[in-house]
Design an enzyme around this catalytic site. Structure first.
Site, mmCIF file in Angstrom:
data_model
loop_
_atom_site.group_PDB
_atom_site.id
_atom_site.type_symbol
_atom_site.label_atom_id
_atom_site.label_comp_id
_atom_site.label_asym_id
_atom_site.label_seq_id
_atom_site.Cartn_x
_atom_site.Cartn_y
_atom_site.Cartn_z
ATOM 1 N N HIS A 215 0.825 -1.224 0.000
ATOM 2 C CA HIS A 215 0.000 0.000 0.000
ATOM 3 C C HIS A 215 0.855 1.269 0.000
ATOM 4 O O HIS A 215 0.611 2.197 0.781
ATOM 5 C CB HIS A 215 -0.959 0.006 1.188
ATOM 6 C CG HIS A 215 -2.117 -0.922 1.039
ATOM 7 N ND1 HIS A 215 -2.946 -0.918 -0.060
ATOM 8 C CD2 HIS A 215 -2.586 -1.905 1.851
ATOM 9 C CE1 HIS A 215 -3.867 -1.853 0.080
ATOM 10 N NE2 HIS A 215 -3.670 -2.469 1.223
ATOM 11 N N ASP A 282 0.253 -5.169 5.448
ATOM 12 C CA ASP A 282 -0.892 -5.938 4.983
ATOM 13 C C ASP A 282 -0.982 -5.891 3.459
ATOM 14 O O ASP A 282 -0.384 -5.050 2.803
ATOM 15 C CB ASP A 282 -2.183 -5.389 5.596
ATOM 16 C CG ASP A 282 -2.390 -3.909 5.281
ATOM 17 O OD1 ASP A 282 -1.419 -3.140 5.407
ATOM 18 O OD2 ASP A 282 -3.516 -3.520 4.903
ATOM 19 N N GLU A 283 -1.733 -6.833 2.904
ATOM 20 C CA GLU A 283 -2.103 -6.854 1.489
ATOM 21 C C GLU A 283 -0.921 -6.577 0.566
ATOM 22 O O GLU A 283 -1.003 -5.754 -0.352
ATOM 23 C CB GLU A 283 -3.249 -5.859 1.241
ATOM 24 C CG GLU A 283 -4.520 -6.264 2.009
ATOM 25 C CD GLU A 283 -5.730 -5.416 1.685
ATOM 26 O OE1 GLU A 283 -5.560 -4.229 1.304
ATOM 27 O OE2 GLU A 283 -6.863 -5.921 1.823
ATOM 28 N N THR A 284 0.145 -7.297 0.776
ATOM 29 C CA THR A 284 1.331 -7.185 -0.098
ATOM 30 C C THR A 284 1.108 -8.085 -1.317
ATOM 31 O O THR A 284 1.833 -9.064 -1.536
ATOM 32 C CB THR A 284 2.598 -7.593 0.671
ATOM 33 O OG1 THR A 284 2.382 -8.884 1.277
ATOM 34 C CG2 THR A 284 2.919 -6.589 1.765
#
EC number: 3.2.1.52
Length: 624
Positions: A215, A282-284
């Site tokens: 992100h 997160d959300e890599t």
């Protein structure tokens, strides 16, 4: 009498209670200090607001005194307090500074629901979860003014929330990184310092939170740092809401990636007095799919993730901070949990209304310290989905109790431009605060709605939150469908309909019904809101604007279905030109509300989407 959070033990007696009059005094015990004077002032202010009585504050021993509101301290469970109200005296006794503060918050709620004669009641209370947090997105389009963040801290502390985190990617004014935050109105170091001080006076720990792995959209598409992006160096291109959410992860095979993180930490961490730091991670999504693909084939993308996570942890450890991180990636390969430091806190998020206890149990069985992280259900919507959010909050917090979580972090995101207004997230925040303090509160949602209505807006608005809940169920077609359609068209990308498939399946008649119902509920909110207390007028205005927004977005999505997805049978509720005009007037009002609480930040991006949609509608004037 409604109290939020519901105290652990409450006993109402039949006898008459204390009467507040012009001779009443607030008396601080001799051992009280300046922190407690703030509590006395809050009681004085609340009495003035509710009864128009300007009573005095004094200090001394309360032995044998009558006709006073007595503030004192004793030893006991951390953050606990007791309240004893009889006909002679009000006693608010805290087990520590925080306990006295929280006792005052409960007493203020009693004052809001009483006449000058208070109920005869005994309360003995203390929290279940020691750490009770609220997580607020200040990155994905909307950067609050400092005054707004202070007022948010006031509301959090009133409901006994003791931790606040602000989600930051590019919305802090890092030195020598103006390419990233220019035109975003970022928070400054001075604002963070002032907010930290303000929060501490409200018994709130302002915990720093910074994206340090995934992100990093604005940073990794900049000229200075695009070489650190996992995917091949992108050319500088137009902004995309979907790309912001889906890509731009650091390249773990580049040594300069950890240097980039190190430099941000060096500037950011010292601003906070907290002993914690949330590194996010997160959300890599892209890891191992680009420049580190060779390493991923050799070691596995999951191992690359954990190894870089540990590098970030080591950088933060230099500052002697307890580290938090989001658990979504590591939970895909729970066998790697054993590689994490034992003192790290996993922020375990899941926002489904039907969430199970699986992930909470997995972390518990792995002996990983965790927070349970539900959500208030506002992102990508005009009005928060209250039924879904409340069910999610209740289940996640109950799982946390069952499996020994050490805290709760209730989240409020702003995906796709942060079109959701702050007032709409407050019912979910308050419900999360209630259960974080007392997970055994079994009250039905109708009772919680009424409690929030009365405490927040006053007795004459006792049904307002119930009406908001009704409105949330009329948002049949939500903002992401509009964003995906506009994103593709504005960037000259082919609309694949993959993300419009959900819109294609939604019952068009139900969308039409949602349009008409939302307009009726707008009238109802307007009527009920006229009696709201003056401090909540802006919330009412945001509810009203959101109600009109719900109606208009349903209508816009019907138009997209009709003209883009080939549903020629659809009869629109309003002609295209009038819908465009209504949408433009709505946005002017929305912009005014945005600017009251927030910096200008990225409001222009929502304006561009609305302008595009209005142009789209007008191109189809006369089309049947």
């Amino acid at each position: 009498m409604f109290l939020i959070p519901e105290p652990q033990r409450v006993k109402y007696l039949d006898e008459k209670g204390f009467i507040i009059n012009r001779d009443t005094e607030i008396v601080l015990d001799c051992k009280c200090n300046f922190n407690h004077l703030g509590c006395a002032k809050q009681v004085k202010t609340e009495i003035k607001a509710n009864f128009n009585l300007d009573i005095k504050i004094n200090k001394g021993l309360a032995k044998d005194q009558e006709g006073i509101i007595y503030l004192n301290k004793k030893t006991g469970k951390e953050e606990g307090y007791s309240i004893n109200i009889d006909k002679n005296i009000v006693e608010i006794i805290g087990n520590d500074d925080a306990g006295l503060f929280y006792g005052v918050q409960t007493f203020c709620q009693i004052l809001r629901q009483s006449d000058v004669q208070l109920p005869n009641v005994k309360i003995d209370d203390a929290p279940y979860y020691k750490q009770r947090g609220f997580y607020h997105d200040v990155t994905r389009g909307k950067v609050p003014k400092l005054e707004t963040l202070k007022r948010l801290a006031d509301r959090l502390s009133f409901y006994k929330i003791n931790q606040l985190q602000l989600y930051i990617e590019h919305s802090f004014a890092f030195k020598n990184m103006s390419e990233i935050w220019m035109n975003k109105d970022p928070l400054t170091a001075e604002e963070i310092l002032e907010l930290d001080e303000y929060c501490s006076k409200k018994n709130i720990e302002l915990v720093p939170s910074l994206s340090t792995f995934g992100h990093l959209y604005e940073a990794l598409r900049s000229e200075k740092f695009k070489n650190l992006c996992e995917l091949n160096d992108p050319e500088k291109e137009q902004f995309s809401y979907f790309d912001r959410m889906a890509h731009h992860t650091l390249n773990v095979s580049n040594d300069k990636s950890i240097e980039f993180v190190r430099n941000m930490l060096k500037e950011f961490i010292p601003l906070f007095s907290s002993n914690k730091f949330n590194i996010c991670c997160d959300e890599t999504f892209d890891i191992g799919k680009g420049k580190s693909s060779k390493l991923a084939r050799e070691y596995g993308a999951d191992k690359l993730y954990v190894d870089f996570l540990k590098k970030i942890v080591n950088e933060v450890k230099v500052y002697d901070k307890q580290i938090m991180f989001w658990g979504d990636i590591i939970l895909k390969t729970p066998e790697l949990l054993k590689e994490l430091p034992k003192d790290i806190i996993c922020l375990n998020w899941d926002y489904s209304k039907d969430v199970t206890d699986h992930n909470v149990r997995v972390l518990s069985e792995a002996n990983v310290t965790q927070f349970v992280c539900p959500g208030v259900g506002g992102w990508n919507r005009m009005m928060n989905y209250m039924d879904g959010a409340f069910n999610n909050i209740r289940k996640m917090i109950s799982y946390g109790k069952k499996y020994g979580a050490v805290g709760v972090l209730n989240t409020d995101w702003g995906d796709f431009g942060h079109i959701n207004l702050l007032a709409n997230s407050m019912p979910g925040m308050i419900y999360g605060a209630d259960l974080s303090w007392n997970p055994d509160d079994k009250r039905e949602f109708d009772d919680i709605d009424r409690a929030i209505s009365i405490i927040e807006f006053g007795e004459n608005c006792k049904d307002i939150i119930g009406t908001i809940r009704e409105l949330s169920n009329e948002e049949i077609a939500a903002w992401p469908y509009i964003i995906y359609f506009a994103d593709c068209k504005m960037l000259n990308r082919k609309v694949t309909y993959e993300h419009l498939e959900g819109l294609n399946k939604i019952d068009s008649n139900r969308m039409l019904e949602g349009y008409h119902n939302a307009l009726k509920l707008e009238e109802e909110i307007t009527r009920k809101g006229r009696s709201a207390k003056s401090s909540r007028v802006m919330d009412i205005e945001e509810f009203i604007n959101s109600a009109r927004g719900v109606a208009l977005m349903n209508a816009v999505c019907l138009a997209i279905k009709k003209y883009e997805l080939g549903h020629d049978e659809i009869k629109l509720p309003i002609d295209n030109n009038k819908l465009a005009i209504e949408l433009e007037y709505w946005f002017v009002e929305f912009s005014s509300l945005w600017r009251r609480r927030n910096k200008e930040s990225e409001l222009y991006r929502i304006r561009d989407v609305i302008s595009f949609i209005c142009s789209f509608l007008r191109k189809h004037i006369g089309t049947k």
